[in-house]
Motif scaffolding. Structure first.
Motif, mmCIF file in Angstrom:
data_model
loop_
_atom_site.group_PDB
_atom_site.id
_atom_site.type_symbol
_atom_site.label_atom_id
_atom_site.label_comp_id
_atom_site.label_asym_id
_atom_site.label_seq_id
_atom_site.Cartn_x
_atom_site.Cartn_y
_atom_site.Cartn_z
ATOM 1 N N LYS A 1 -1.736 -8.371 5.603
ATOM 2 C CA LYS A 1 -3.197 -8.297 5.515
ATOM 3 C C LYS A 1 -3.830 -9.643 5.833
ATOM 4 C CE LYS A 1 -3.544 -4.464 2.307
ATOM 5 N NZ LYS A 1 -4.000 -4.023 0.983
ATOM 6 N N VAL A 2 -4.894 -9.586 6.617
ATOM 7 C CA VAL A 2 -5.617 -10.800 7.004
ATOM 8 C C VAL A 2 -7.118 -10.561 6.821
ATOM 9 C CG1 VAL A 2 -3.853 -11.574 8.633
ATOM 10 C CG2 VAL A 2 -5.701 -10.067 9.431
ATOM 11 N N HIS B 1 -13.449 -7.504 5.477
ATOM 12 C CA HIS B 1 -12.381 -6.520 5.378
ATOM 13 C C HIS B 1 -11.017 -7.206 5.287
ATOM 14 C CE1 HIS B 1 -14.786 -3.030 7.438
ATOM 15 N NE2 HIS B 1 -15.514 -3.687 6.562
ATOM 16 N N ALA B 2 -10.115 -6.587 4.551
ATOM 17 C CA ALA B 2 -8.715 -7.012 4.569
ATOM 18 C C ALA B 2 -8.023 -6.125 5.599
ATOM 19 C CB ALA B 2 -8.088 -6.851 3.191
ATOM 20 N N ASP B 3 -7.809 -6.679 6.789
ATOM 21 C CA ASP B 3 -7.245 -5.893 7.896
ATOM 22 C C ASP B 3 -5.726 -5.855 7.820
ATOM 23 O OD1 ASP B 3 -7.249 -4.608 10.569
ATOM 24 O OD2 ASP B 3 -6.211 -6.453 11.153
ATOM 25 N N HIS B 4 -5.156 -4.698 8.128
ATOM 26 C CA HIS B 4 -3.701 -4.611 8.293
ATOM 27 C C HIS B 4 -3.374 -5.051 9.710
ATOM 28 C CE1 HIS B 4 -4.410 -1.714 5.012
ATOM 29 N NE2 HIS B 4 -3.217 -2.051 4.605
ATOM 30 N N VAL B 5 -2.668 -6.164 9.859
ATOM 31 C CA VAL B 5 -2.294 -6.645 11.200
ATOM 32 C C VAL B 5 -1.531 -5.545 11.936
ATOM 33 C CG1 VAL B 5 -0.996 -8.362 12.502
ATOM 34 C CG2 VAL B 5 -2.224 -9.046 10.441
ATOM 35 N N GLU B 6 -0.484 -5.062 11.308
ATOM 36 C CA GLU B 6 0.213 -3.886 11.823
ATOM 37 C C GLU B 6 -0.397 -2.695 11.110
ATOM 38 O OE1 GLU B 6 2.328 -3.592 14.289
ATOM 39 O OE2 GLU B 6 2.174 -5.742 14.630
ATOM 40 N N PRO B 7 -1.046 -1.801 11.852
ATOM 41 C CA PRO B 7 -1.856 -0.765 11.221
ATOM 42 C C PRO B 7 -1.075 0.203 10.339
ATOM 43 C CG PRO B 7 -1.622 -0.349 13.576
ATOM 44 C CD PRO B 7 -1.056 -1.708 13.323
ATOM 45 N N VAL B 8 -1.719 0.556 9.255
ATOM 46 C CA VAL B 8 -1.226 1.638 8.394
ATOM 47 C C VAL B 8 -2.101 2.829 8.742
ATOM 48 C CG1 VAL B 8 -0.940 2.453 6.036
ATOM 49 C CG2 VAL B 8 -0.645 0.031 6.567
ATOM 50 N N ILE B 9 -1.563 3.742 9.497
ATOM 51 C CA ILE B 9 -2.368 4.878 9.913
ATOM 52 C C ILE B 9 -2.416 5.884 8.784
ATOM 53 C CG2 ILE B 9 -2.616 6.764 11.568
ATOM 54 C CD1 ILE B 9 -1.130 4.928 13.582
ATOM 55 N N ARG B 10 -3.602 6.176 8.351
ATOM 56 C CA ARG B 10 -3.742 7.099 7.231
ATOM 57 C C ARG B 10 -3.836 8.523 7.750
ATOM 58 N NH1 ARG B 10 -3.969 4.013 2.994
ATOM 59 N NH2 ARG B 10 -4.922 1.981 3.125
ATOM 60 N N VAL B 11 -3.073 9.374 7.159
ATOM 61 C CA VAL B 11 -3.113 10.783 7.527
ATOM 62 C C VAL B 11 -3.617 11.584 6.342
ATOM 63 C CG1 VAL B 11 -1.261 10.580 9.205
ATOM 64 C CG2 VAL B 11 -0.710 11.169 6.861
ATOM 65 N N THR B 12 -3.930 12.828 6.584
ATOM 66 C CA THR B 12 -4.450 13.661 5.502
ATOM 67 C C THR B 12 -3.354 13.960 4.495
ATOM 68 O OG1 THR B 12 -3.852 15.687 6.640
ATOM 69 C CG2 THR B 12 -6.048 14.775 7.106
ATOM 70 N N LYS C 1 -8.680 -13.086 -2.761
ATOM 71 C CA LYS C 1 -8.835 -14.529 -2.569
ATOM 72 C C LYS C 1 -7.665 -15.094 -1.769
ATOM 73 C CE LYS C 1 -10.590 -18.716 -3.693
ATOM 74 N NZ LYS C 1 -10.256 -19.499 -2.514
ATOM 75 N N ARG C 2 -6.462 -14.626 -2.047
ATOM 76 C CA ARG C 2 -5.291 -15.117 -1.299
ATOM 77 C C ARG C 2 -5.387 -14.720 0.177
ATOM 78 N NH1 ARG C 2 -2.602 -13.449 -6.048
ATOM 79 N NH2 ARG C 2 -1.869 -11.523 -5.077
ATOM 80 N N ILE C 3 -5.898 -13.512 0.442
ATOM 81 C CA ILE C 3 -6.065 -13.072 1.833
ATOM 82 C C ILE C 3 -7.154 -13.911 2.517
ATOM 83 C CG2 ILE C 3 -6.729 -11.116 3.309
ATOM 84 C CD1 ILE C 3 -5.463 -9.292 1.094
ATOM 85 N N TRP C 4 -8.266 -14.099 1.820
ATOM 86 C CA TRP C 4 -9.379 -14.936 2.302
ATOM 87 C C TRP C 4 -8.878 -16.334 2.681
ATOM 88 C CZ3 TRP C 4 -14.882 -14.730 2.648
ATOM 89 C CH2 TRP C 4 -15.554 -15.952 2.579
ATOM 90 N N TRP D 1 2.085 7.546 9.653
ATOM 91 C CA TRP D 1 1.686 6.791 8.474
ATOM 92 C C TRP D 1 2.796 5.827 8.088
ATOM 93 C CZ3 TRP D 1 2.712 8.046 2.886
ATOM 94 C CH2 TRP D 1 1.917 7.260 2.041
ATOM 95 N N LYS D 2 2.453 4.561 7.949
ATOM 96 C CA LYS D 2 3.456 3.538 7.663
ATOM 97 C C LYS D 2 3.163 2.872 6.317
ATOM 98 C CE LYS D 2 5.254 3.635 11.924
ATOM 99 N NZ LYS D 2 6.583 4.139 12.221
ATOM 100 N N PRO D 3 3.519 3.544 5.226
ATOM 101 C CA PRO D 3 3.193 2.977 3.906
ATOM 102 C C PRO D 3 3.864 1.632 3.656
ATOM 103 C CG PRO D 3 4.696 4.834 3.688
ATOM 104 C CD PRO D 3 4.263 4.799 5.123
ATOM 105 N N GLU D 4 4.964 1.365 4.335
ATOM 106 C CA GLU D 4 5.663 0.097 4.121
ATOM 107 C C GLU D 4 4.855 -1.096 4.649
ATOM 108 O OE1 GLU D 4 6.503 2.465 6.175
ATOM 109 O OE2 GLU D 4 7.138 1.657 8.119
ATOM 110 N N ARG D 5 3.816 -0.806 5.434
ATOM 111 C CA ARG D 5 2.963 -1.897 5.930
ATOM 112 C C ARG D 5 1.839 -2.242 4.956
ATOM 113 N NH1 ARG D 5 2.407 0.010 12.262
ATOM 114 N NH2 ARG D 5 4.529 -0.510 12.876
ATOM 115 N N GLU D 6 1.816 -1.558 3.843
ATOM 116 C CA GLU D 6 0.807 -1.813 2.820
ATOM 117 C C GLU D 6 1.256 -3.017 1.987
ATOM 118 O OE1 GLU D 6 -2.146 0.183 2.559
ATOM 119 O OE2 GLU D 6 -2.666 -1.561 1.344
ATOM 120 N N ARG D 7 1.347 -4.172 2.645
ATOM 121 C CA ARG D 7 1.822 -5.384 1.969
ATOM 122 C C ARG D 7 0.811 -6.499 2.192
ATOM 123 N NH1 ARG D 7 5.731 -4.746 5.782
ATOM 124 N NH2 ARG D 7 5.082 -6.816 6.447
#
Ligand code: ZN
Length: 129
Positions: free
Chosen positions: A64-65, A29-40, A6-9, A54-60
């Motif tokens: 997200k928008v 979708h809740a998009d990551h403005v700065e992408p978090v590239i997921r790796v295996t 809801k806060r992202i919305w 992979w940028k886990p620090e962008r998982e904030r």
């Protein structure tokens, strides 16, 4: 909708951050403005793997928008400016790929207007959100 979603919305009041279309209550979708590239998992465990973008620090939440599925999937792992460049090339790509586009253009059914890509968030007041 969870309180977090809801806060992202609410960042746009339910419009896509990029194209500005109204979002459906389900399926946005809740998009990551700065992408978090997921790796295996394998790449994650192996620091020598070349795909360590992979940028886990962008998982904030502030990264997200709200976005429609079309924009989010097309943006993929691109930054905002890369996404803009990709969109800006759509006419050129359509002209190259589609005889229908070329015919329609030749007979004046469509006219390319040279508009520069502007994202919805760029049209919002800076005081918003
Ligand atoms: Zn969109």
């Amino acid at each position: 909708m969870t309180p977090k979603r809801k806060r992202i919305w609410d960042k746009t009041g339910g419009k896509c951050w990029y194209c500005g279309n109204d979002l459906p209550e389900k399926g946005w979708h809740a998009d990551h403005v700065e992408p978090v590239i997921r790796v295996t998992e394998l790449a994650r465990k192996n620091p020598d793997c070349p795909d360590q973008a992979w940028k886990p620090e962008r998982e904030r939440e502030d990264n997200k928008v709200p976005a429609c599925s079309k924009c989010n999937l097309y943006k993929s792992t691109h930054s905002v400016e890369e996404f803009r460049e990709l969109l800006q090339r759509q006419v050129e790509l359509a002209r190259k790929a589609s005889v229908n586009f070329r015919n329609a253009e030749r007979f004046g059914l469509i006219t390319v207007n040279g508009v520069k890509v502007t994202f919805y968030f760029e049209t919002m007041e800076s005081s918003h959100g």
